[in-house]
Structures are given as structure tokens and as C-alpha cells.
Design a protein around this motif. Structure first.
Motif: not given
Length: 144
Positions: A33, A35-37, A39-40, A124, A126-130
């Protein structure tokens, strides 16, 4: 030469595939899991000591053993693990979760595992959890 029609919606129903057995495969199951940070963050994801999902599925095998969630010995066992991960989160995924029926989703995954392929799903939540789910085949004798 005759080209026979191919049923793209049903090929995975072939239960005779046992390539995995011929190749002596077992699987390693992974979850991540991010977050967006995270993930990138490609360097962090490439780090073999990190439990973040790598960009390349086979790179999971370079990750530490603590990242392995389960080690199925058969495709069916791997699918049971995958279903156990899927059921609690599919409501969070929304329309993408219902765009493909569970019969097709898991049937295709089972077929791929029987063929000796890896399976990797990412969603995804949520908008920020992958969420990343991976089942990676290996023929290495890495377990007693």
C-alpha cells in the motif's frame, strides 16, 4: 490455411493448462500500500531493501523475504490468497471493481498462473492510497 475463431471471452476456462507443474513453479505473494508520494518514488521502489512495490513485477523476487505474504504451491492456493485480499477492498475500488465480473477476473488470473505467468493487480483505494497485489512465479528452491 484456416484460421479458427478464437473466443477471447472464454480462453481462460481451459483447465487443462499445467505449464506451472512442468516448470516446477511455486509462487510468492506480495502486497504493498503506497501513498501518492511513495508510488512516484522510483528510487525507493527500486531499492531491494524496501517493501514498496517495484515497477517491474519480477523485481519482487529481489526484495527481502519479509515482503513475502504467502508462498502458494499451486495456482488454486494462490487464487485463494488473491481473493482474500480482494474481497475486503473491492467496495473501496468502486466501478473499476465491477467492470469485470469476479468470475472473469479470477478465472483469468487462475489461467495465467496455470500457464506459469505472474499476476499483478493495482488499484487506487482512495485518491492518495494505491494497493498493489502480486503473485510472482519462481522455480528457485528457496524454501525448505
Amino acid at each position: 490455411m484456416t484460421v479458427h475463431p478464437f473466443d477471447y471471452d472464454a480462453y481462460w476456462r481451459d483447465q487443462t493448462r499445467d505449464d506451472w507443474r512442468k516448470r516446477g513453479l511455486h509462487w510468492h505473494c506480495y502486497t504493498s500500500r503506497m501513498d501518492g508520494n511513495a508510488y512516484g518514488d522510483d528510487p525507493a521502489r527500486r531499492d531491494p531493501n524496501s517493501e514498496l512495490a517495484p515497477r517491474e513485477i519480477r523485481d519482487w523476487l529481489r526484495k527481502p523475504p519479509r515482503a513475502i505474504r504467502q508462498m502458494p504451491a499451486s495456482p488454486e492456493e494462490a487464487i485463494r490468497w488473491l481473493r482474500a485480499q480482494w474481497e475486503p477492498v473491492k467496495e473501496q475500488i468502486g466501478r473499476e471493481a465491477t467492470a469485470i465480473s469476479d468470475e472473469t477476473r479470477f478465472g483469468t488470473a487462475l489461467y495465467n498462473l496455470r500457464c506459469g505467468n505472474d499476476v499483478c493487480w493495482g488499484f487506487w483505494l482512495t485518491a492518495s492510497l494505491h494497493l498493489h497485489l502480486a503473485i510472482v512465479a519462481t522455480d528457485e528452491k528457496c524454501h525448505p
